[in-house]
Design an enzyme around this catalytic site. Structure first.
Site, PDB file in Angstrom:
ATOM      1  CG  ASP A   1     -12.085  23.817  -4.368  1.00 43.02           C
ATOM      2  OD1 ASP A   1     -11.774  22.770  -4.976  1.00 43.02           O
ATOM      3  OD2 ASP A   1     -13.247  24.262  -4.319  1.00 43.02           O
TER       4      ASP A   1
ATOM      5  CG  ASP B   1     -14.862  21.040  -8.364  1.00 41.72           C
ATOM      6  OD1 ASP B   1     -15.591  22.024  -8.188  1.00 41.72           O
ATOM      7  OD2 ASP B   1     -13.751  20.911  -7.809  1.00 41.72           O
TER       8      ASP B   1
END
Ligand code: DX5
Ligand code: ZN
Length: 221
Positions: free
Chosen positions: A37, A177
């Site tokens: 990320d 996610d």
């Protein structure tokens, strides 16, 4: 043929003093991809990691590096992330003003192509690019942090996008996610998701990383 169900641990929840060891641990215990990320403090709150972390991961794991760019104007940096070893590059519809061009750039660089949408963005935002992507990432929390609560209003969006993909590009994956856990994974699976990103449910599992991966995988069996 149905898309394969995959687990992609998000290293945003990892212990960064032990990153190499933890990458080995997820690889040994059945993780399919490493989810990385990247947040710039502009597109979303939090400043996380960048190119050097992707390069470091590349040196210690053979797993595909699934890079999720939560940054504005991603086209300025995608070549650098590709060079660092990203296998997939996912950019947000909300962050790129020339979405087709940016996605085509990712394809040209030899990476798998991903497009992401935030929980507040309607499914229609990805429709124009469904034929040119390998995966659609439906965010199930607002980007920024691990450990947030799953937003159930995202479920109908997953269903809608899966049905469009089945018509236009059946091989493409739907990744989810945020707030993916033993409790939410059955709902997500039923809605049509097949790639499950998970941070806290894996890296912060009370019985450890192996137990975290296994508890999610059991729900997919
Ligand atoms: C949020 C990130 C997620 C996050 C998921 O901005 O994109 O990948 O790390 O963490 P959990 O699974 O703990 O919600
Ligand atoms: Zn992510």
């Amino acid at each position: 043929m149905a898309n394969q169900n995959l687990i992609a641990p998000s290293i945003l929840s990892a212990d960064f003093t032990q990153l190499g060891n933890q990458l080995k641990e997820i690889e040994d215990h059945g993780a399919d991809w490493v989810h990385i990320d990247v947040i710039d403090g502009q597109f979303a709150p939090n400043i996380t990691m960048g190119i050097v972390v992707v390069e470091a991961c590349k040196r210690v794991t053979n797993l595909p590096l699934n890079v999720h760019l939560m940054i504005n104007n991603p086209e300025n940096l995608i070549a650098d992330f590709a060079k660092a070893g990203a296998s997939h590059l996912t950019i947000h519809t909300e962050a790129s003003s020339n979405l087709h061009r940016s996605l085509q750039m990712i394809r040209k660089l030899g990476c798998k192509v991903g497009v992401a949408i935030n929980p507040g963005t309607p499914a229609e935002a990805v429709k124009p690019v469904l034929s040119i992507v390998d995966l659609v990432l439906v965010m199930t929390v607002n980007p920024g942090y691990s450990g947030q609560a799953f937003i159930p209003e995202t479920l109908p969006k997953i269903k809608q996008i899966r049905s469009w993909l089945d018509e236009i590009n059946p091989e493409a994956d739907i990744q989810v996610d945020g707030g993916v856990s033993e409790e939410t994974i059955p709902l997500l699976l039923q809605a049509g998701a097949n790639v499950f990103v998970s941070g806290n449910s894996i890296f912060k599992h009370p019985q450890g990383i192996q137990a975290g991966i296994e508890s999610l995988k059991n729900k997919l069996a």
